[in-house]
Design an enzyme around this catalytic site. Structure first.
Site, PDB file in Angstrom:
ATOM      1  N   ASP A   1       0.792  -1.206   0.025  1.00  0.00           N
ATOM      2  CA  ASP A   1       0.118  -0.070  -0.110  1.00  0.00           C
ATOM      3  C   ASP A   1       1.008   1.288   0.006  1.00  0.00           C
ATOM      4  O   ASP A   1       2.109   1.021   0.431  1.00  0.00           O
ATOM      5  CB  ASP A   1      -0.836   0.154   1.154  1.00  0.00           C
ATOM      6  CG  ASP A   1      -1.858  -1.296   1.522  1.00  0.00           C
ATOM      7  OD1 ASP A   1      -2.513  -1.408   0.342  1.00  0.00           O
ATOM      8  OD2 ASP A   1      -2.326  -1.282   2.489  1.00  0.00           O
TER       9      ASP A   1
ATOM     10  N   ASP B   1      -9.087  -6.194   2.586  1.00  0.00           N
ATOM     11  CA  ASP B   1      -7.981  -6.721   2.217  1.00  0.00           C
ATOM     12  C   ASP B   1      -7.675  -8.185   2.771  1.00  0.00           C
ATOM     13  O   ASP B   1      -6.650  -8.853   2.550  1.00  0.00           O
ATOM     14  CB  ASP B   1      -6.672  -5.883   2.941  1.00  0.00           C
ATOM     15  CG  ASP B   1      -6.711  -4.418   2.419  1.00  0.00           C
ATOM     16  OD1 ASP B   1      -6.936  -4.613   1.296  1.00  0.00           O
ATOM     17  OD2 ASP B   1      -6.322  -3.567   2.866  1.00  0.00           O
TER      18      ASP B   1
ATOM     19  N   ASP C   1      -4.807  -3.460   5.238  1.00  0.00           N
ATOM     20  CA  ASP C   1      -5.211  -2.679   6.537  1.00  0.00           C
ATOM     21  C   ASP C   1      -6.839  -2.928   6.785  1.00  0.00           C
ATOM     22  O   ASP C   1      -7.288  -3.123   7.920  1.00  0.00           O
ATOM     23  CB  ASP C   1      -4.986  -1.419   6.861  1.00  0.00           C
ATOM     24  CG  ASP C   1      -4.896  -0.579   5.576  1.00  0.00           C
ATOM     25  OD1 ASP C   1      -5.801  -0.866   4.798  1.00  0.00           O
ATOM     26  OD2 ASP C   1      -4.520   0.500   5.633  1.00  0.00           O
TER      27      ASP C   1
ATOM     28  N   LYS D   1     -17.708  13.130   0.248  1.00  0.00           N
ATOM     29  CA  LYS D   1     -16.557  13.561  -0.024  1.00  0.00           C
ATOM     30  C   LYS D   1     -15.723  12.385  -0.548  1.00  0.00           C
ATOM     31  O   LYS D   1     -16.141  11.320  -0.135  1.00  0.00           O
ATOM     32  CB  LYS D   1     -15.607  14.135   1.026  1.00  0.00           C
ATOM     33  CG  LYS D   1     -14.966  12.986   2.049  1.00  0.00           C
ATOM     34  CD  LYS D   1     -14.328  13.684   3.183  1.00  0.00           C
ATOM     35  CE  LYS D   1     -13.663  12.884   4.034  1.00  0.00           C
ATOM     36  NZ  LYS D   1     -14.220  11.757   4.689  1.00  0.00           N
TER      37      LYS D   1
HETATM   38  P1  ATP Z   1      -3.383   2.951  -0.054  1.00  0.00           P
HETATM   39  O1  ATP Z   1      -4.054   1.725  -0.871  1.00  0.00           O
HETATM   40  O2  ATP Z   1      -2.190   2.854  -0.656  1.00  0.00           O
HETATM   41  O3  ATP Z   1      -3.488   2.730   1.494  1.00  0.00           O
HETATM   42  P2  ATP Z   1      -5.382   4.973  -0.232  1.00  0.00           P
HETATM   43  O4  ATP Z   1      -5.664   5.152   1.202  1.00  0.00           O
HETATM   44  O5  ATP Z   1      -5.278   6.262  -1.291  1.00  0.00           O
HETATM   45  O6  ATP Z   1      -3.890   4.369  -0.413  1.00  0.00           O
HETATM   46  P3  ATP Z   1      -7.773   3.796  -0.432  1.00  0.00           P
HETATM   47  O7  ATP Z   1      -8.153   4.024   1.023  1.00  0.00           O
HETATM   48  O8  ATP Z   1      -8.499   2.924  -1.185  1.00  0.00           O
HETATM   49  O9  ATP Z   1      -6.491   4.106  -1.083  1.00  0.00           O
HETATM   50  O10 ATP Z   1      -8.656   5.282  -0.943  1.00  0.00           O
HETATM   51  C1  ATP Z   1      -8.763   5.502  -2.398  1.00  0.00           C
HETATM   52  C2  ATP Z   1      -9.221   6.965  -2.532  1.00  0.00           C
HETATM   53  O11 ATP Z   1     -10.634   7.077  -1.969  1.00  0.00           O
HETATM   54  C3  ATP Z   1      -8.230   7.908  -2.269  1.00  0.00           C
HETATM   55  O12 ATP Z   1      -7.441   8.289  -3.002  1.00  0.00           O
HETATM   56  C4  ATP Z   1      -9.600   9.038  -1.764  1.00  0.00           C
HETATM   57  O13 ATP Z   1      -9.561   9.736  -2.961  1.00  0.00           O
HETATM   58  C5  ATP Z   1     -10.842   8.054  -1.298  1.00  0.00           C
HETATM   59  N1  ATP Z   1     -10.778   8.026   0.110  1.00  0.00           N
HETATM   60  C6  ATP Z   1      -9.913   7.548   0.871  1.00  0.00           C
HETATM   61  N2  ATP Z   1     -10.216   7.975   2.335  1.00  0.00           N
HETATM   62  C7  ATP Z   1     -11.595   8.210   2.152  1.00  0.00           C
HETATM   63  C8  ATP Z   1     -12.462   8.988   3.104  1.00  0.00           C
HETATM   64  N3  ATP Z   1     -12.239   8.527   4.359  1.00  0.00           N
HETATM   65  N4  ATP Z   1     -13.456   9.478   2.776  1.00  0.00           N
HETATM   66  C9  ATP Z   1     -13.657   9.734   1.516  1.00  0.00           C
HETATM   67  N5  ATP Z   1     -12.731   9.517   0.563  1.00  0.00           N
HETATM   68  C10 ATP Z   1     -11.816   8.900   0.829  1.00  0.00           C
END
Ligand code: ATP
Length: 909
Positions: free
Chosen positions: A330, A619, A615, A441
């Site tokens: 990640d 996953d 996490d 959001k």
């Molecule tokens: P990684 O997978 O490397 O941890 P990440 O945290 O960006 O990266 P995700 O958690 O899958 O991956 O999030 C994907 C996308 O969703 C983010 O790029 C963001 O645009 C959106 N996002 C992440 N967290 C939130 C949240 N709490 N509320 C709204 N949108 C979110």
């Protein structure tokens, strides 16, 4: 106890508690009354059974056979000391069994202690304040707050639920999550009751507040645990390899023993002597201390890994880590610090820094909806004690910005669509003084299709194609500088039907957050490249953000690397995906958790040994599918941790690399002590061969063989198992899946090179004592003759002196023994000290002489042995120089197929 179909208030009253939870004193009282909330782990094997196993494994059986032969010989030729030998061998089996049992016990304790390092914690209301406590301290009447990914810590009745779905697989095998609410349920079965959350299940989605009504063994899970036996773990490749090795060696020992017995009989030796031969050969060949040393060195590695922040949940994961060839990682929190700060805001057409909001109140007023959205649409838990807020650091940063700038937060949340990696957005419905508003959001590409208007400098205007294109360009630009971009949208809900976040939203702006890479990550990535381990960033974030960070940490160096998005991944056939994975520099972005699993499967099909990080709840399948699942200890959910083999205590990528290094060294260390233990088999065997072939007196008695195998060799072998990782271990390609522990190189070095030299030294010691006393071939020597005693003692002493030097040679198959300091491994010096003390005691003390049939030696014997040891050292050092030149490095022996998988360093990112 059944709480259905009571109403929430009735349930609370029946448990003598309230929505604010128990007072701390009452909780303490109940803990004393109901006991800890723990499902007693069923001991897989009783201590007694474990103890008995030490006397019935294959090596032990071979030794039992040796003892039986001795007693048999005593029967046919009484008075020749064979029964003493039988008793000695039984003593050896006992000593070895007790020692092995103690080592295994210690290893198990070490692993269990690691498990206790990271206890399950739970948020609980105590006296009206939200606290984090260890789940073991929960009592009936406690009010717990659970979120997506949490394991349900005890049986609970739901008080409030928002979008709760539970995974009941542990209780009924059902894989589809089921909804749970606070409405009283008429179901009789607790598993089916919709108002209950049961221990051992997990929250697949949503948030719940619930009151505990049963803990520990009183829970449904506790009842089941009582009835079922925990399934045993499948043996790991290393265990299978060790088992194979044990059979091989034991068969060899038995085969040779029987063969020599027959040869003895054919040569018309007395039965006693034939038996003696057979027993000697069996005892000489069985590496008695091997099995427990392997277990203990694995356990010691888990402790070293824990010190480097990687908690191993199953012993076999240690060796799997050592052979990892791909790490799918990640981005957020593992490669980056997960320390989010708002850096840029796109409000209307203006790109601003957040400080501008404080300087220009009219701006904050105009874009109030975005700020309220940031302040309300999150799952951050405010800490009542005034400490830091708990939750996703990105949401913490956004909420803080929103609250500061909007200065208002009185709203009641009516509903929530939680964030998930597939939708990539989150929405809440709130009653605010300005009406009922839906705030959403998330990633721009999922929010934009739901928007029909945009808030600009001139108020709200319809969203046309040009405006959409401008927003996407702006997002690209922000992402290109490594920022994580979120879009904010809202809708004031009138009487127009149920609220939805799929259409009719007004886009209020974009926010760019900075999440700096962890400083130690570029170094760790470079180490992986040197170690032939491929690192693939697999993130849910925007492709350009992913690429910018990948460049910053040195994961991507090409001018035009390939970024594969989740959409592309969906369109690729399995064959296409496998081919795409051949690409040199790859980054996966906007990938959902399910796609992560597809990726892991494709990599495994290519023969890679895959480690994957995760996490979230989603996953878990990827963590289970991978060869090594790695969960985050700080930010990970309980579900991910349960599915993982390794837990990172600091969520840091660099800790994975450290664990890989430890995993690799364990394998190398096992090879080191294997070389050491096998070497001394040859000088133990050759005396018996010489006795038969050349008709000389037997140069080494069986008891003396045992003195080496179970006495002097033991601690030095353990010391080799505890060697620190060799820095060069991370400059070689990963071990091939099929690579054997016992390679031809290792066997040849131990048996044919070091072993032969030790045998020469041992025989020379024996013969020179005899020769100096004027003995000539053919002359008979009684077994109690002082000359004979002295000669066998010299043989034994020479073997031990050679082994003292050998332990230093075995520290590495190629690197010079002089390259290793003496202080790095305290056990090494202790091992040598024990070895020397033991041999001196055996040679020079009365009990030593009595037990092992020895006689004191003159200095010339030691001197001669030392000269041989020095020659062995010089010859092996020369061999190492040659091996280094031929191998071009300090690598270990490697079978030919080992290099087939080796990638050139250039092909790794
Ligand atoms: P990684 O997978 O490397 O941890 P990440 O945290 O960006 O990266 P995700 O958690 O899958 O991956 O999030 C994907 C996308 O969703 C983010 O790029 C963001 O645009 C959106 N996002 C992440 N967290 C939130 C949240 N709490 N509320 C709204 N949108 C979110």
């Amino acid at each position: 106890m059944r709480l259905s179909p009571l109403s929430v208030d009735e349930a609370l009253a029946s448990l003598r508690t309230g929505r604010d939870g128990l007072a701390p004193a009452e909780a303490a009282r109940r803990l004393a009354e109901f006991g800890p909330n723990r499902v007693e782990e069923l001991a897989r094997e009783s201590l007694l059974a474990g103890f008995a196993r030490q006397f019935s494994h294959f090596f032990a059986i071979v030794l039992w056979v040796g003892a039986a032969l001795a007693f048999l010989a005593e029967r046919y030729g009484p008075g020749q000391g064979m029964s003493t030998l039988g008793v000695a061998i039984v003593g050896v089996i006992l000593v070895n069994g007790v020692f092995s049992f103690w080592q295994e016990y210690k290893a198990e304790r070490a692993v269990a202690a690691l498990r206790r390092l990271l206890p399950q914690t739970v948020q609980v209301m105590r006296g009206g304040a939200l606290e984090q406590i260890v789940a073991v301290d929960l009592v009936p009447g406690d009010v717990v707050v659970l979120a997506e990914g949490d394991l349900v810590p005890a049986d609970c009745r739901v008080i409030e639920a928002l979008g709760v779905r539970v995974n009941l697989a542990t209780l009924n095998g059902e894989s589809l999550p089921k909804a749970r609410t606070a409405e009283p349920s008429q179901e009789d079965s607790p598993v089916l009751a919709r108002d209950l959350l049961l221990a051992g299940t997990s929250l697949a989605a949503g948030e719940a507040t619930a009151v505990v009504y049963a803990t520990g063994m009183q829970t449904e899970f506790g009842h089941i645990a009582r009835l079922t036996q925990a399934a045993g773990e499948a043996p790991s490749p290393l265990r299978r390899e060790i088992a194979r090795l044990s059979w091989l060696v034991a068969f060899l020992a038995m085969g040779l023993g029987v063969a020599f017995f027959l040869i003895g009989q054919a040569m018309r030796l007395p039965l006693i002597e034939s038996c003696l031969l057979a027993i000697g050969i069996i005892v000489a060949n069985v590496p008695e201390g091997l099995l427990p040393t392997v277990t203990l060195s694995l356990a010691m590695a888990t402790q070293r890994m824990a010190r480097r922040n990687a908690l191993v949940r199953h012993l076999p994961a240690v060796e799997a880590l050592g052979s990892a060839s791909v790490i799918c990682c990640d981005k957020t929190g593992t490669l980056t610090e997960n320390r989010m700060a708002v850096k840029r805001l796109l409000l209307g057409r203006a790109l601003l820094e957040p400080a501008a909001l404080a300087d220009r109140p009219e701006l904050a007023a105009r874009h109030r909806q975005l700020l309220l959205n940031a302040a309300l649409c999150h799952n951050v838990k405010a800490n009542r004690a005034g400490g830091a807020a708990a939750g996703d650091p990105m949401e913490v940063a956004l909420a803080a910005m929103g609250r500061r700038a909007a200065g208002w937060e009185r709203a009641v949340r009516l509903d929530e669509i939680p964030f998930d990696t597939a939708r990539k957005r989150m929405s809440v419905l709130c009653d605010t003084p300005e009406g009922r508003v839906l705030y959403c959001k998330g990633a721009l590409e999922t929010v934009l299709p739901a928007c029909e208007a945009v808030e600009g400098d001139a108020g709200v205007t319809p969203l046309d194609d040009a405006e959409r294109a401008r927003l996407l360009r702006a997002e690209d630009e922000l992402a290109g500088s490594g920022l994580r971009v979120l879009a904010f949208a809202h809708a004031v809900i009138g009487a127009g039907g149920p609220p939805t976040d799929d259409r009719g939203l007004t886009l209020s702006g974009l926010v760019g957050l900075e999440d700096p890479p962890r400083p130690e990550v570029p170094g760790a990535i470079a180490r992986c490249a040197r170690a032939g381990i491929r690192v693939l960033m697999v993130t849910g974030d925007h492709p350009r953000t992913a690429l910018a960070i990948a460049r910053e940490i040195g994961l991507v160096t090409d001018a035009s690397p390939r970024v594969v998005t989740g959409d592309e991944l969906r369109r690729l056939s399995p064959a296409q995906l496998q081919l795409a994975l051949d690409g040199r520099q790859l980054v996966f972005a906007r990938v959902s958790a399910e796609q992560k699993m597809t990726l892991v499967e494709a990599l495994k099909k290519k023969g890679e040994i895959v480690a994957v990080t995760g996490d979230g709840v989603n996953d878990a399948p990827a963590l289970k599918t991978a060869d090594i699942g790695i969960a985050m200890g700080l930010s990970g959910t309980d579900v991910a941790r349960e599915a993982a083999d390794v837990i990172l205590l600091d969520d840091n990528f660099a800790s994975i690399v450290a664990a890989v290094e430890e995993g690799r060294s364990v394998y190398e260390n096992i090879r080191k002590f294997l070389t050491y233990i096998l070497t001394s088999n040859i000088p133990e065997l050759v005396p018996y061969l010489s006795f038969v072939l050349f008709g000389i007196p037997l140069p080494l008695t069986i008891i003396q063989i045992l003195a080496v195998d179970l006495g002097t060799d033991m601690v030095p072998a353990l010391a080799l198992g505890a060697e620190k990782p060799d820095p060069a271990v991370m400059t070689r390609p990963p071990r091939a899946r099929k690579e054997r522990l016992l390679t031809w190189g290792l066997v040849a070095r131990a048996y044919l090179f070091l072993g032969v030299m030790e045998a020469v030294a041992a025989m020379a010691a024996f013969l020179s004592v005899l020769a100096r006393a004027g003995w000539h071939r053919g002359e008979a020597l009684a077994s109690s003759d002082p000359l004979y005693l002295q000669a066998t003692t010299a043989c034994l002493a020479a073997i031990v002196v050679m082994q003292v030097v050998n332990v230093f040679l075995c520290r590495h198959p190629r690197a010079s023994s002089l390259a290793f300091g003496l202080t790095g491994n305290p056990l090494m010096l202790a091992g040598v000290a024990v070895e020397v003390t033991l041999i001196l005691a055996i040679v020079y003390t009365r009990p030593g002489a009595w037990l092992f049939g020895t006689a004191p030696l003159g200095p010339e014997v030691w001197l001669q042995a030392a000269l041989f040891a020095l020659s062995m050292w010089a010859l092996d050092e020369l061999r190492k120089v040659w091996a280094r030149r031929a191998g071009g490095g300090r690598g270990p022996e490697r079978p030919a197929n080992g290099s087939a998988r080796a990638r050139s360093p250039g092909s790794t990112p």
